[in-house]
Design an enzyme around this catalytic site. Structure first.
Site, mmCIF file in Angstrom:
data_model
loop_
_atom_site.group_PDB
_atom_site.id
_atom_site.type_symbol
_atom_site.label_atom_id
_atom_site.label_comp_id
_atom_site.label_asym_id
_atom_site.label_seq_id
_atom_site.Cartn_x
_atom_site.Cartn_y
_atom_site.Cartn_z
ATOM 1 N N HIS A 15 -4.083 10.225 -21.925
ATOM 2 C CA HIS A 15 -4.457 11.374 -21.071
ATOM 3 C C HIS A 15 -4.145 11.012 -19.615
ATOM 4 C CE1 HIS A 15 -7.238 14.891 -20.042
ATOM 5 N NE2 HIS A 15 -6.794 14.437 -18.883
ATOM 6 N N HIS A 17 -2.380 12.424 -15.652
ATOM 7 C CA HIS A 17 -1.796 13.415 -14.745
ATOM 8 C C HIS A 17 -0.734 12.734 -13.887
ATOM 9 C CE1 HIS A 17 -4.887 16.415 -15.699
ATOM 10 N NE2 HIS A 17 -5.660 15.340 -15.854
ATOM 11 N N LYS A 101 -2.829 21.590 -24.769
ATOM 12 C CA LYS A 101 -4.034 21.326 -23.990
ATOM 13 C C LYS A 101 -4.779 22.622 -23.676
ATOM 14 C CE LYS A 101 -7.018 19.085 -21.520
ATOM 15 N NZ LYS A 101 -6.851 18.396 -20.253
ATOM 16 N N HIS A 138 -10.337 20.157 -22.934
ATOM 17 C CA HIS A 138 -11.214 19.909 -21.787
ATOM 18 C C HIS A 138 -12.536 20.556 -22.172
ATOM 19 C CE1 HIS A 138 -11.962 19.197 -17.381
ATOM 20 N NE2 HIS A 138 -13.026 19.881 -17.770
ATOM 21 N N HIS A 176 -11.535 12.924 -22.243
ATOM 22 C CA HIS A 176 -12.380 12.315 -21.212
ATOM 23 C C HIS A 176 -13.868 12.597 -21.434
ATOM 24 C CE1 HIS A 176 -11.818 16.365 -19.729
ATOM 25 N NE2 HIS A 176 -10.658 16.123 -19.185
ATOM 26 N N ASP A 249 -7.113 9.667 -17.584
ATOM 27 C CA ASP A 249 -7.335 10.858 -16.747
ATOM 28 C C ASP A 249 -7.080 10.540 -15.282
ATOM 29 O OD1 ASP A 249 -7.836 13.521 -16.246
ATOM 30 O OD2 ASP A 249 -10.010 13.290 -16.190
HETATM 31 C C1 NCD Z 1 -7.741 16.611 -13.171
HETATM 32 C C2 NCD Z 1 -6.643 16.920 -12.157
HETATM 33 O O1 NCD Z 1 -6.840 16.704 -10.949
HETATM 34 O O2 NCD Z 1 -5.575 17.394 -12.568
HETATM 35 N N1 NCD Z 1 -8.966 16.326 -12.459
HETATM 36 C C3 NCD Z 1 -10.028 15.641 -12.928
HETATM 37 O O3 NCD Z 1 -11.037 15.564 -12.236
HETATM 38 N N2 NCD Z 1 -10.008 15.027 -14.081
HETATM 39 C C4 NCD Z 1 -7.874 17.717 -14.156
HETATM 40 C C5 NCD Z 1 -8.760 17.390 -15.343
HETATM 41 O O4 NCD Z 1 -8.388 16.637 -16.229
HETATM 42 O O5 NCD Z 1 -9.883 17.917 -15.384
HETATM 43 ZN ZN ZN Z 2 -7.292 15.286 -17.066
#
Ligand code: NCD
Ligand code: ZN
Length: 347
Positions: A15, A17, A101, A138, A176, A249
């Protein structure tokens, strides 16, 4: 005797970003240095809603990798109420898209195109069950009447239990997880239900948000919870149960977006991800189970081969920089300016 060396199958991040454009170029090397593969989240602007968009994004990630990096991005689709069921078949056939997702609209960064009513996407979820494409959740409600610290627990009660009953063959990952309620749900669920756990939720409880004042760099979604929940997560991660696996995450935001009157959610951990997990597992006295959590359980769940390469860490302290470049700005990483116990041995 304390362990001085950790030698594990090269881990994967289930997971992550990575963002896009200049931000992508700033962060991807941190992940590629540690992980062989990562499941890349689709919450870009605009979101990655089709196989064609995912393929373009995959190519931009590949083009941003440092020379010689051996790293495979695994792509996801962003589920919207307009996603056609036919997209699921295309995704399954693509080979590059490994999951879909679900974001509840309004729950987190770039979730405005997410789902308002799960019933409106049942036909898409049915196609996922049929084609055996995992749904990544989520797991938070956005009902303003529900306390922010209860959003995950209420999501499980209101949405996840009914969803699982309706689609018993669906493979799903509760992403998460942050509560003992989520640990309990996954522990008693059938084998096709799994969960990822972040390093920051293993290491921090909600006091971190307010230690000596407001700490926006610890604000993330789902929000940090009380100590009993952290303890339950650490127990689950180190239990050897194959349904729990690593998902950082890691979510970079520029400093100004975090240190703001209305700061963004997200903790950046990619710069020290496996090192942070090593600290958590060491705290639990279970470094022997780090490899299964980081390198085996996720690959098995996604039915992908386990990695052949290895990653070696040694007990050599280093100091995390105060910030890293992020596009035209900078990003404050977890542990900024502080010490880490474990270092990667280049090999
Ligand atoms: C994530 C993001 O900034 O893209 N932020 C977070 O707090 N985890 C999005 C997400 O996974 O909720
Ligand atoms: Zn995330």
């Amino acid at each position: 005797m304390t362990t001085a060396r950790i030698d594990i199958i090269r881990p994967d991040d289930w997971h992550l970003h990575l963002r896009d454009g200049a931000a992508l170029a700033s962060v991807v090397a941190h992940t590629a240095r540690r992980f062989a593969r990562a499941i890349v989240m689709p919450n870009l602007k605009p979101p990655v809603t089709t196989v064609a968009l995912a393929e373009d994004y995959r190519q931009r990630i590949a083009a941003s990798l440092p020379a010689g990096a051996r790293f495979q991005p695994l792509m996801t689709l962003y589920l919207t109420e307009a996603t056609p069921a036919a997209e699921i078949e295309r995704a399954k056939a693509s080979g590059s898209v490994v999951a879909v997702k679900y974001y509840p609209a309004g729950a987190t960064t770039n979730s405005q195109d997410g789902v308002r009513d799960l019933a409106r996407v049942y036909h898409v979820i049915e196609a996922m069950e049929k084609h055996d494409l995992p749904l990544l959740l989520h797991g938070e409600v956005t009902d303003p009447a529900v306390d922010i610290f209860d959003r995950e627990r209420v999501f499980i009660e209101r949405h996840l239990i009914p969803l699982q009953a309706r689609f018993p063959g669906l493979r799903m990952v509760l992403e998460h997880i942050t509560t003992r309620d989520a640990v309990a749900f996954v522990s008693q669920a059938p084998a096709q239900v799994a969960a990822t756990i972040t390093a920051h939720h293993l290491l921090l409880n909600r006091n971190a948000l307010f230690e000596g004042g407001v700490n926006p760099h610890y604000y993330c979604a789902p929000i940090l919870k009380r100590e009993t929940h952290r303890a339950a997560l650490l127990q689950a991660a180190t239990s050897g149960d194959p349904r729990f696996f690593l998902g950082t995450d890691s979510a970079p935001h520029v400093r100004e977006s975090k240190e703001s009157a209305c700061g963004c959610a997200g903790v950046y951990t990619a710069h020290a991800a496996i090192e942070l997990y090593a600290e958590a597992f060491e705290q639990a006295g279970r470094l022997d189970r780090l490899e299964a959590f980081a390198s085996i359980h996720g690959a098995d769940f996604y039915r992908l081969p386990r990695n052949r390469e290895r990653l070696v860490l040694e007990r050599t302290p280093w100091t995390v920089p105060a910030e890293y470049p992020l596009a035209q700005g900078s990003c404050v990483p977890m542990r900024a300016g502080k010490s880490m116990a474990w270092s990667i041995v280049d090999g």
